[in-house]
Design a protein around this motif. Structure first.
Motif, mmCIF file in Angstrom:
data_model
loop_
_atom_site.group_PDB
_atom_site.id
_atom_site.type_symbol
_atom_site.label_atom_id
_atom_site.label_comp_id
_atom_site.label_asym_id
_atom_site.label_seq_id
_atom_site.Cartn_x
_atom_site.Cartn_y
_atom_site.Cartn_z
ATOM 1 N N VAL A 281 0.964 -1.407 -0.100
ATOM 2 C CA VAL A 281 -0.023 -0.003 -0.110
ATOM 3 C C VAL A 281 0.883 1.163 0.003
ATOM 4 N N ALA A 282 0.698 2.192 -0.869
ATOM 5 C CA ALA A 282 1.387 3.400 -1.075
ATOM 6 C C ALA A 282 0.899 4.412 -0.508
ATOM 7 N N LEU A 283 1.381 5.381 0.602
ATOM 8 C CA LEU A 283 0.548 6.423 1.182
ATOM 9 C C LEU A 283 1.514 7.679 1.131
ATOM 10 N N ASP A 284 1.429 8.493 0.520
ATOM 11 C CA ASP A 284 2.022 9.753 0.536
ATOM 12 C C ASP A 284 3.481 9.725 0.688
ATOM 13 N N GLY A 285 4.308 9.144 -0.036
ATOM 14 C CA GLY A 285 5.629 9.015 0.164
ATOM 15 C C GLY A 285 6.199 7.891 0.718
ATOM 16 N N MET A 286 5.569 6.942 1.292
ATOM 17 C CA MET A 286 5.603 5.580 2.155
ATOM 18 C C MET A 286 4.994 4.447 1.666
ATOM 19 N N ARG A 287 5.294 3.344 1.588
ATOM 20 C CA ARG A 287 4.630 1.986 1.463
ATOM 21 C C ARG A 287 4.684 1.450 2.905
ATOM 22 N N VAL A 288 3.477 0.752 3.207
ATOM 23 C CA VAL A 288 3.156 0.240 4.387
ATOM 24 C C VAL A 288 2.912 -1.074 4.197
ATOM 25 N N TYR A 289 3.462 -1.977 4.860
ATOM 26 C CA TYR A 289 3.139 -3.469 5.114
ATOM 27 C C TYR A 289 2.644 -3.971 6.680
ATOM 28 N N GLN A 290 1.445 -4.297 6.517
ATOM 29 C CA GLN A 290 0.737 -4.687 7.790
ATOM 30 C C GLN A 290 0.746 -6.318 7.920
ATOM 31 N N LEU A 291 1.348 -6.565 9.109
ATOM 32 C CA LEU A 291 1.227 -8.291 9.403
ATOM 33 C C LEU A 291 0.184 -8.366 10.431
ATOM 34 N N THR A 292 -0.573 -9.602 10.152
ATOM 35 C CA THR A 292 -1.313 -9.995 11.167
ATOM 36 C C THR A 292 -0.916 -11.458 11.738
ATOM 37 N N GLU A 293 -1.650 -12.045 12.665
ATOM 38 C CA GLU A 293 -1.244 -13.452 13.000
ATOM 39 C C GLU A 293 -1.590 -14.494 11.843
ATOM 40 N N SER A 294 -2.489 -14.100 10.705
ATOM 41 C CA SER A 294 -2.554 -14.780 9.528
ATOM 42 C C SER A 294 -1.516 -14.276 8.495
ATOM 43 N N GLY A 295 -0.657 -13.656 8.687
ATOM 44 C CA GLY A 295 0.205 -13.515 7.757
ATOM 45 C C GLY A 295 0.244 -11.938 7.295
ATOM 46 N N ILE A 296 1.008 -11.784 6.168
ATOM 47 C CA ILE A 296 0.908 -10.404 5.790
ATOM 48 C C ILE A 296 -0.548 -9.770 5.144
ATOM 49 N N VAL A 297 -1.023 -8.806 5.562
ATOM 50 C CA VAL A 297 -2.179 -8.144 4.878
ATOM 51 C C VAL A 297 -1.847 -6.774 4.389
ATOM 52 N N LEU A 298 -1.920 -6.464 3.171
ATOM 53 C CA LEU A 298 -1.742 -5.325 2.688
ATOM 54 C C LEU A 298 -2.791 -4.435 2.936
ATOM 55 N N GLN A 299 -3.094 -4.035 3.934
ATOM 56 C CA GLN A 299 -4.399 -3.108 4.427
ATOM 57 C C GLN A 299 -4.084 -2.022 5.430
ATOM 58 N N ALA A 300 -3.742 -0.883 4.848
ATOM 59 C CA ALA A 300 -3.579 0.280 5.721
ATOM 60 C C ALA A 300 -4.532 0.719 6.380
ATOM 61 N N THR A 301 -4.921 0.013 7.587
ATOM 62 C CA THR A 301 -6.097 0.557 8.379
ATOM 63 C C THR A 301 -5.433 1.593 9.384
ATOM 64 N N LEU A 302 -5.317 3.044 8.771
ATOM 65 C CA LEU A 302 -4.800 3.757 9.796
ATOM 66 C C LEU A 302 -5.746 5.235 9.785
ATOM 67 N N LYS A 303 -6.889 5.038 9.547
ATOM 68 C CA LYS A 303 -7.962 6.188 9.370
ATOM 69 C C LYS A 303 -7.881 6.618 10.920
ATOM 70 N N GLY A 304 -7.790 7.731 10.945
ATOM 71 C CA GLY A 304 -7.601 8.604 12.313
ATOM 72 C C GLY A 304 -6.520 8.198 13.306
ATOM 73 N N THR A 305 -5.478 7.873 12.783
ATOM 74 C CA THR A 305 -4.275 7.498 13.525
ATOM 75 C C THR A 305 -3.226 8.462 13.562
ATOM 76 N N LYS A 306 -2.761 8.867 14.785
ATOM 77 C CA LYS A 306 -1.662 9.646 15.082
ATOM 78 C C LYS A 306 -0.449 9.112 15.377
ATOM 79 N N PHE A 307 0.720 9.678 14.981
ATOM 80 C CA PHE A 307 2.122 8.899 15.284
ATOM 81 C C PHE A 307 3.006 10.205 15.957
ATOM 82 N N TRP A 308 3.364 9.871 16.879
ATOM 83 C CA TRP A 308 4.420 11.108 17.607
ATOM 84 C C TRP A 308 5.515 10.319 18.331
ATOM 85 N N LYS A 309 6.590 11.338 18.532
ATOM 86 C CA LYS A 309 8.071 10.812 19.283
ATOM 87 C C LYS A 309 7.390 10.405 20.665
#
Length: 193
Positions: A158-186
């Protein structure tokens, strides 16, 4: 709103507030314990992606940097909350910046989802913006792929604004960036060097 619905809404609000208050850091008693746990998770995610995606090690080595996050998302009726932690790594300098993530959402659901994600930055500027200013995702990007051992080839990331996102779950790799409403900070507690 009927009294029962009000009580349920209050319960859900308290549940989510408790989740956010208690789950925003990696397990451990000291900063060193927490950093060790995050570092171990980062190594595990890289190892899993090396095993599952052909040429991933070359992609990672060529990128200016990457970030790995571990996240727990809890959905109760019409509300959801997610909390997590991670580290951003500058491939040129080796500098490690410990970070947190959190989010709230609305929509029907019930359950707990635990996943890990790796963000591969396409430029040093995108990485620095992510690390120094934090990041907020307002949309949701989706693409799905099954793990190779489940009989399907892994598709594109999944490509998002200058980055690619790989999401892993217990069942393996899921290429689903479920990042709606998510904030990242130091994480001020863990960046004490």
């Amino acid at each position: 709103m009927p009294p029962t619905a009000k009580r349920l809404a209050v319960f859900c609000g308290l549940f989510i507030a408790t989740l956010l208050a208690t789950g925003c850091v990696a397990p451990g008693q000291t900063g060193i314990d927490k950093r060790d746990y995050i570092d171990r998770t980062e190594r595990e995610v890289r190892t899993e992606l090396y095993q599952r995606i052909p040429d991933f090690s070359e992609e990672l080595a060529e990128a200016p940097g990457y970030a790995v996050f571990s996240n727990v998302n809890v959905s109760v009726l019409l509300a959801s909350a997610s909390v997590g932690y991670g580290v951003a790594v500058d491939n040129d300098t080796g500098e490690r910046t410990y970070m947190r993530m959190g989010g709230l959402g609305l929509g029907p659901g019930l359950g707990v989802k635990d996943f890990r994600a790796l963000f591969l930055f396409d430029s040093p500027e995108v990485m620095q913006r992510f690390v120094n200013r934090g990041w907020s995702f307002g949309g949701q990007a989706e693409a799905a792929a099954k793990a190779q051992d489940k009989g399907a080839a892994v598709g594109t990331e999944v490509a998002l604004d200058g980055m690619r996102v790989y999401q892993l779950t217990e069942s393996g790799i899921v290429l689903q960036a479920t990042l709606k409403g998510t904030k990242f900070w130091k994480d001020k507690e863990l960046n004490y060097d």
